[in-house]
Every structure is written in structure tokens, then in C-alpha cells.
Design an enzyme around this catalytic site. Structure first.
Site, PDB file in Angstrom:
ATOM      1  N   ARG A  13      -5.066  -4.251   1.617  1.00 35.00           N
ATOM      2  CA  ARG A  13      -4.632  -5.358   2.393  1.00 35.00           C
ATOM      3  C   ARG A  13      -5.990  -5.982   2.670  1.00 35.00           C
ATOM      4  O   ARG A  13      -6.784  -5.414   3.591  1.00 35.00           O
ATOM      5  CB  ARG A  13      -4.022  -4.898   3.549  1.00 35.00           C
ATOM      6  CG  ARG A  13      -3.377  -6.068   4.519  1.00 35.00           C
ATOM      7  CD  ARG A  13      -4.490  -6.363   5.503  1.00 35.00           C
ATOM      8  NE  ARG A  13      -4.121  -7.618   6.490  1.00 35.00           N
ATOM      9  CZ  ARG A  13      -4.795  -8.014   7.164  1.00 35.00           C
ATOM     10  NH1 ARG A  13      -6.172  -7.563   7.600  1.00 35.00           N
ATOM     11  NH2 ARG A  13      -4.531  -9.008   8.120  1.00 35.00           N
ATOM     12  N   GLY A  26      -7.395  -9.360   4.624  1.00 30.14           N
ATOM     13  CA  GLY A  26      -6.999 -10.544   5.881  1.00 30.14           C
ATOM     14  C   GLY A  26      -7.788 -11.850   5.380  1.00 30.14           C
ATOM     15  O   GLY A  26      -8.343 -12.061   4.418  1.00 30.14           O
ATOM     16  N   ASP A  27      -7.858 -12.555   6.567  1.00 30.99           N
ATOM     17  CA  ASP A  27      -8.659 -14.011   6.426  1.00 30.99           C
ATOM     18  C   ASP A  27     -10.169 -13.817   6.358  1.00 30.99           C
ATOM     19  O   ASP A  27     -10.735 -14.573   5.956  1.00 30.99           O
ATOM     20  CB  ASP A  27      -8.294 -14.990   7.429  1.00 30.99           C
ATOM     21  CG  ASP A  27      -8.709 -14.641   8.676  1.00 30.99           C
ATOM     22  OD1 ASP A  27      -8.033 -13.316   9.218  1.00 30.99           O
ATOM     23  OD2 ASP A  27      -9.721 -14.873   9.577  1.00 30.99           O
ATOM     24  N   GLY A  87      -4.575 -12.307   9.839  1.00 30.35           N
ATOM     25  CA  GLY A  87      -5.181 -12.987   8.575  1.00 30.35           C
ATOM     26  C   GLY A  87      -3.918 -13.699   7.644  1.00 30.35           C
ATOM     27  O   GLY A  87      -4.094 -14.739   7.070  1.00 30.35           O
ATOM     28  N   THR A 115     -10.303 -15.572  13.980  1.00 26.73           N
ATOM     29  CA  THR A 115     -10.015 -14.152  14.248  1.00 26.73           C
ATOM     30  C   THR A 115      -8.657 -14.312  14.563  1.00 26.73           C
ATOM     31  O   THR A 115      -7.895 -15.023  15.366  1.00 26.73           O
ATOM     32  CB  THR A 115     -10.613 -13.419  15.468  1.00 26.73           C
ATOM     33  OG1 THR A 115     -10.156 -12.160  15.614  1.00 26.73           O
ATOM     34  CG2 THR A 115     -10.360 -13.930  16.952  1.00 26.73           C
ATOM     35  N   GLY A 116      -7.676 -13.075  14.054  1.00 23.37           N
ATOM     36  CA  GLY A 116      -6.398 -13.175  14.349  1.00 23.37           C
ATOM     37  C   GLY A 116      -5.448 -12.698  13.055  1.00 23.37           C
ATOM     38  O   GLY A 116      -6.064 -12.096  12.308  1.00 23.37           O
ATOM     39  N   THR A 150     -11.111  -9.573  14.476  1.00 22.83           N
ATOM     40  CA  THR A 150     -12.620  -9.902  13.638  1.00 22.83           C
ATOM     41  C   THR A 150     -13.643 -10.384  14.579  1.00 22.83           C
ATOM     42  O   THR A 150     -13.417 -11.120  15.491  1.00 22.83           O
ATOM     43  CB  THR A 150     -12.310 -10.922  12.827  1.00 22.83           C
ATOM     44  OG1 THR A 150     -11.083 -10.421  11.844  1.00 22.83           O
ATOM     45  CG2 THR A 150     -13.464 -11.303  11.761  1.00 22.83           C
TER      46      THR A 150
END
Lengths: 314, 314
Positions: free
Chosen positions: A178, A180-181, A204, A201-202, A150
């Protein structure tokens, strides 16, 4: 003082433009929007905006959010299709008192109705990579979910206002719908102009288990420096998650406080970009170190040369 | 010790069933799922599941989430249509390492593919209310966004495991794809079996500005009782939001710690239900009091009679 910090070296051009804008006195909201749009528009970056890698069905579904640190106003979109600049839709939504987080078709319809640019976000390159990877996964039972970079930014302008923005195409080969965070307050981002901001970032699915962006801002409120706050939040959570859940996905957090001081922590090799009134735009690489510390080094020509030969990190 | 706390008196039957299950040694995850399903299935409740009020286009779009306090695993759905029990889809998704939060069509497709019950969630009663309200709003410029009563629960079982579940149809007359706090970790819910859990109901757009569920769990970790944690988090945030953003929407938080102690805070009149090993299922009404305290009274026959004549709260 002004400043901006952003995830991954793909943010370098955006941060360079934003730093010029912040120097000229442009608001942090506009500077962050401009910087994230540059990343979204660049088809080379495979995890954000145009050229972002598609989901399992070949559809590019994007997530983005924007938060205003003065008012706490938040706008977000998730699973949005065909929209050139999700960050701009999120920023406009942040001004709405109701209906400020929209997903799926509803988010797309809002963007169309409000005159945002619509375009096919799937590039030939991303399609080719999707076809190739799909075959590999079907043949070799590979874990499909590797890319999840991200672009996230936290900024401060000369008037003391802070803001944060995120934009992502999410996991490569994700299931349709889907999320994510990145569009989720507290997990993907959080900012309070009187304290500071943080963004992530990573993976989620794991980031939303920890609410680390909120936790880092809270630690800064309690007197931690941005670096101390990042170290404390990230390594404590990584340890707890590993203990409770057997494993922890990759994640990296950035933070900046209301004085322009900044920090980073990560459980993987992670690049990021910083510019402040006192520092020209600079790329760094961070890796986790012993005793819950983070090793941070400016990126050198040698490092870039090494990456060109044998890429390990975006 | 076992215990469960839930938002709104509509949760009474669900809590009664869950308390029986918890007494018999059923896991907290199964008890919460059963309790939330009862609320979802009851067409009388206009803000959750079957009979939930539709969006501006007449479509019922539902949000739900489930979190396991042992592992931090989270599952969520947002903007899901035609699915009888969103909480059950969320609970199943919580077991996925990837793709555990799904929105829109993708969420519906997952539910179909995994054998969940599909049904038309729009009741004649909800449709009639939608038609009536739409006319009123068009005629009188009323604020359409009044109903936003999420059912949220936090529970503890005899083995010491904790879990939380939420389910909501969101704002009445919301825009298509609008998502509130209910499926968002940290804002709508958070739980850690070693500490406690918290969950929310109220205006999602404002709740996600504060990450209050996470903050309440954090305060309990720092030694606050559940009631002290709720008071501290809710009234501090209500004051900050009012100062920064001119106004604060309605919101109410519930919490239970890992010993079965509980607390509540709210900026409006708010009903909730508690049952523990030491306390049969009991309905309470809470109102904000002076000095950042909360007035909590068991609901009496007189109060119920008064509500039947002149309803002020669900």
C-alpha cells in the site's frame, strides 16, 4: 531570508538542526535531508523510518520523496524495505532523468547497489505494538488504520532555492504494497522556487483525491498568502469530499512561500514546527476554525503537560 | 450526452466498443474498463498489458489506475506482474477506503487473492525485442528509454458520470520497480464529474513534475474549454520545464468536459481517438502549432499509408 516548516512536533529537533544549517548558508536540499533523517533515525516516532509501525504482515514498508523547486526534479521511493534513510534515496533519485520513482524490491535493490545503509527497520517496540494491535483488531473489529503521520517539510535557503521532502511508514497495519500520498507529486508535496511549496500529512487515500499540495502552490502563484492558500484548498476540498464521498479522512497541509511566509490548514488537531530567519524553531498546534479559517497557537508548557497526561495528537 | 477520448490510435477498437456501451446506457466506469482491457489484451501494442515491453531485467511490470469522477475514488497498481488486466484491479481497488493504491508484490498478491486472471505477460515478440534492444544499447550506448505510450481514457456517460482509466508497461528497459505518471493522481489522470477529466501519456518522470491532468481540470473549472485548458497547461509547462531543467520529455494530454466537449495538447506528434453522441469513433493526429495552439487533423487513409511505410508515431 531562509525558512523551514514541517509537520508534527516530532520534527522539532530536525527543524532545529536544519535552521542552523540554513543560517550557515547550507543548501535547502541538504538541510531538509538532514532534518528528515533525524526523524527517520529516531525510534520513538512510530510513523516514520526506524521504529515505524509495520504493515499487516509485520513488515516495515516505507515511502519517501524529495522535490527540488529550482528544477522540478523529483525522486521517490514507495514500499521500500530495510533502508535506513528513505529520504536520502529519494534525494539521490531526484537527480536521475529516468527511473526516478522506484517501488518495492526495485527501490530496495537500487538503495543496496548505491551504497545506502541497510538495516532492520522493525524495533522491538514497534513489533510489540503490532502484535498487540493485531490481537485487538481481530478481537474487536477495530478500524486498524489510525496512525498515518508523515513527516513533511518545505524549506527556503538564502540563495532563494526551495525544496520539499516527505517520509512515512504509511498506515499502521496497511496491506502489503500500500502506498499513500507521501511519495506522490502534487498530493504529498509540490514546490516551485519562484512561488513556494506545500506538503501534506494525513490519510493518503483521500489526499490523492485532492492534489492539495499542487493546489496550494497554484493559489500562492495566483497571489494568495500561504495561509489563505491553505485555508482555501483544504476546507474547500474537505467540504467537496464529504459531500461526494460521505466522509473525509484526516489531513493537514503546510506551506511556505519564496519569501519565507508560511501557512497551515487542517481538518483535525495538528502540530507543526516553523523556523525562519526571523523566528527561532517554534512548535504550534492548529485546529480548524469557523468560516474556513485555522486557529494556530504556539505550543505552551501547559499544552505539553496536558498531552503527557492525555495524548490527543502527535 | 455521452463521450470518450483516448490516447493513441491503438485505442480505436476499445473506443469503438466503449462508444457502443455508452450509447446503450452502460456506466462510464464499465465502458472505460472494457475499452482499456481490449488494449491490454492485444499483444500487438508494445506499451500496454499483454505484449508490453519488459524492464531491463526482462520482467513485464505494469502500472494502471482508475478514478471515479462522482466520488473522487481512486484505485491504482504500480509495478504489478503477471496480471492480465491491471485496469480491472485498479477499478476494484477504487472501491476501497484504505489500501487503494498497491505496488509490487503486494499488488500482485491482492490480484491473486481477489480472483483476477494471472498470466505470463511476456510475449515471444516482446522478449525478442527486449533481447535485440539490450544488445543495441550495450553496443551503441543508445538511449534505451524511447517507448512510453500509455493508454489513457476519459469518458462521460448519459447519466452525467465521468471516469478515467490508464494502463501502461512504462518505459522500455526501465529499472525494476520504476513507476511513471500513469498510476499517479493529478499527473497521469484526474476527473471530476461536475467539471471534466484529463489524462496523460509521455515521459512519466516529467509529467509528475507538472501535475498537468489536475491543472487541466482546474482550468476547465475556471471556464476554459477543454482545448484552451490543454493548450494553456501543456505549453506553459513545456516552456517552464525547458527553462528550469534544460529539456522536456515528450508528453501529450487529453481532456473532456462534462458536456462532452474535448481537447488535446502535445509537444510531439500524437494520435488519439474520440467518440461522442454526435461523432462516430474517429482517429486524429495532433502536433504542436505556433502561439501555443495545437494542430488537430482527422487521420486519413493517406496518413495511415504513409505510417505503414515510415512509422513516426504509434
Amino acid at each position: 531570508m531562509w525558512g523551514i516548516i514541517a509537520t508534527w512536533r516530532m520534527a522539532f529537533d530536525g527543524v532545529t538542526v536544519a535552521s542552523q544549517l540554513l543560517k550557515e548558508g547550507v543548501t535547502v536540499g541538504d538541510a531538509i535531508e538532514s532534518a528528515v533523517r533525524l526523524v527517520e533515525d529516531n525510534p520513538v516516532y512510530k510513523s516514520v523510518g526506524y521504529g515505524g509501525l509495520p504493515n499487516i504482515q509485520g513488515a516495515v514498508q516505507l515511502d519517501a520523496a524529495y522535490m527540488d523547486g529550482d528544477t522540478y526534479q523529483i525522486g521517490g521511493v514507495a514500499g521500500i524495505s530495510d533502508v535506513k534513510n528513505p529520504i536520502s534515496v529519494a534525494k539521490q533519485l531526484s537527480k536521475e532523468r529516468f527511473n526516478s520513482f522506484l517501488v518495492g524490491e526495485g527501490a530496495r535493490d537500487y538503495a543496496v547497489l548505491n551504497g545506502f545503509d541497510i538495516q532492520n527497520m522493525l524495533t522491538d517496540r514497534a513489533k510489540a505494538e503490532w502484535e498487540k494491535r493485531l490481537k485487538e483488531v481481530q478481537k474487536n473489529q477495530l478500524n486498524p488504520y489510525d496512525g498515518h503521520d508523515t513527516v513533511s517539510m518545505v524549506g527556503l535557503d538564502v540563495s532563494g532555492s526551495m525544496a520539499t521532502g516527505t517520509s512515512s511508514s504509511g498506515l499502521f497495519l496497511k496491506q502489503p504494497g500500500r502506498v499513500g500520498d507521501s511519495p506522490l507529486s502534487g498530493s504529498g508535496f509540490y514546490v516551485d522556487s519562484e512561488i513556494g511549496g506545500a506538503a501534506a500529512t494525513g490519510l493518503g487515500e483521500d489526499l490523492m483525491k485532492g492534489c492539495l499540495s499542487y493546489e496550494i502552490v497554484r493559489l500562492m502563484k495566483a497571489g494568495y498568502t500561504p495561509q489563505e492558500a491553505c485555508n482555501q484548498a483544504v476546507y474547500d476540498f474537505d467540504a467537496r469530499l464529504t459531500k461526494r464521498n460521505e466522509k473525509a479522512g484526516a489531513f493537514s497541509l503546510i506551506a511556505m512561500d519564496c519569501n519565507g511566509a508560511w501557512g497551515v490548514a487542517t481538518n483535525v488537531e495538528f502540530t507543526f514546527v516553523v523556523a525562519t530567519e526571523n523566528q527561532r524553531p517554534t512548535m504550534y498546534v492548529a485546529i480548524p476554525a469557523e468560516d474556513n479559517q485555522t486557529n494556530i497557537e504556539p505550543i505552551t508548557e501547559e499544552w505539553l503537560e496536558q498531552q503527557r497526561k492525555n495524548p490527543t495528537v502527535d
